[in-house]
Design a protein around this motif. Sequence first.
Motif, PDB file in Angstrom:
ATOM      1  N   ALA A 184       0.831  -1.205   0.000  1.00 22.66           N
ATOM      2  CA  ALA A 184       0.000   0.000   0.000  1.00 22.66           C
ATOM      3  C   ALA A 184       0.866   1.256   0.000  1.00 22.66           C
ATOM      4  CB  ALA A 184      -0.912  -0.004   1.227  1.00 22.66           C
ATOM      5  N   LEU A 203       0.830   4.221  -2.883  1.00 18.09           N
ATOM      6  CA  LEU A 203       0.513   5.619  -2.579  1.00 18.09           C
ATOM      7  C   LEU A 203       1.721   6.521  -2.800  1.00 18.09           C
ATOM      8  CD1 LEU A 203      -1.710   5.861   0.584  1.00 18.09           C
ATOM      9  CD2 LEU A 203      -2.144   6.698  -1.684  1.00 18.09           C
ATOM     10  N   LEU A 261      -6.765  -5.106   7.219  1.00 18.16           N
ATOM     11  CA  LEU A 261      -5.681  -4.771   6.294  1.00 18.16           C
ATOM     12  C   LEU A 261      -6.128  -4.856   4.850  1.00 18.16           C
ATOM     13  CD1 LEU A 261      -2.362  -6.099   7.682  1.00 18.16           C
ATOM     14  CD2 LEU A 261      -2.935  -3.833   6.921  1.00 18.16           C
ATOM     15  N   LEU A 312      -7.671  -1.682   4.240  1.00 13.48           N
ATOM     16  CA  LEU A 312      -6.636  -0.636   4.127  1.00 13.48           C
ATOM     17  C   LEU A 312      -5.971  -0.664   2.760  1.00 13.48           C
ATOM     18  CD1 LEU A 312      -4.210   0.613   6.671  1.00 13.48           C
ATOM     19  CD2 LEU A 312      -3.167  -0.384   4.696  1.00 13.48           C
ATOM     20  N   LEU A 313      -5.681  -1.885   2.271  1.00 15.04           N
ATOM     21  CA  LEU A 313      -5.041  -1.995   0.957  1.00 15.04           C
ATOM     22  C   LEU A 313      -5.959  -1.451  -0.122  1.00 15.04           C
ATOM     23  CD1 LEU A 313      -2.503  -3.015  -0.328  1.00 15.04           C
ATOM     24  CD2 LEU A 313      -3.566  -5.215  -0.611  1.00 15.04           C
ATOM     25  N   ALA A 316      -5.991   2.297   0.113  1.00 15.04           N
ATOM     26  CA  ALA A 316      -4.744   2.890  -0.377  1.00 15.04           C
ATOM     27  C   ALA A 316      -4.711   2.875  -1.895  1.00 15.04           C
ATOM     28  CB  ALA A 316      -3.553   2.134   0.193  1.00 15.04           C
TER      29      ALA A 316
END
Lengths: 140, 182
Positions: free
Chosen positions: A72, A76, B160, B163-164, B167
């Motif tokens: 991630a 980003l 998670l 979250l991934l 993101a």
Amino acid sequence: MHLVYPAVLAVLLFCVGLYGVLARRNAVLVLMSVELMLNAVNLNLVAFDVWLRDTLHAGQALTLFTITIAAAEIGLGLAIVLMVFRTHGTADVDRLRMLSDSAEAAEGDDPDSDHSMASATDNPAKTASADVPQGKATVG
Amino acid sequence: MTGTLSSQGHSFLTPGGVEIVFVLVGLAVLGAALLTVTTRQLVHAALWLVVALGGLAIEYLLLTAEFIAWVQVLIYLGSVVVLVLFGLMLTKAPIGASPDADSGNRWVALGVAVVAAATLVTLVVDAFRCTWIDLTAGGGSTRADGTMLFRYWVLPFEALSVLLLAALVGAVVISRRHREER
């Protein structure tokens, strides 16, 4: 296996990544060095998990989570680097001083102010003696 | 723990085969990492990063963490390095050697890294001088990891994944908004 081997390898890998983060100029290379540091932490987690024989396997679970967060982070980070590159025409972290306190950087929002930014980078003492109060320009 | 109790009968001077392989692969990983942070050709840095991360996958295999090793190969070698190469390409990185790859504070960075390495190596060697890992196969197999992950770590795992997703959606949004402004 001796625990010192993976621990020392992780320490050295982390310090190599630390050097890369501090010494590299291109933002993508800085991100690669961050990946090296994250991998050093992963190696530590795996080694200590195997050593402690945790029933919950906390070390390996955290390694998987770290890998996910690293994916991630790199996504980003590269998006931000790309946006900065499109806006300012450079990915050099040394030349991105929009947030510094000097006057040249404050008015350097448009891409054609690259010259003044470069001169501020090259010779901070000279710009400090111009019209900016002493100490403010040299901080950035 | 168990490592300190079973430390009798081991010696630094008679390393086993696993340790020799571990040290050799570790030297390769360190060399590749050093080349990653010092080479002046930006694309070569990404390719040396492949060598370093692949070597680390071998180290995970030697530490009996098989599932982590294959995840490392899939995620790092498969996607992260490709992303980095895309990033280098999209920021118009020069193909040849670029003399300004290192910034001016290179020697300060070298000093900081050497001091940190010396301190941490001294600390780690002093702390774990007499600890041994008992390597038995199966500790990190896919079956063990899957059981562990979906029995004890379900909630962080799902968080998670969210979250991934967030993101990656954020990365898409960051890349898109600017194009509309133009």
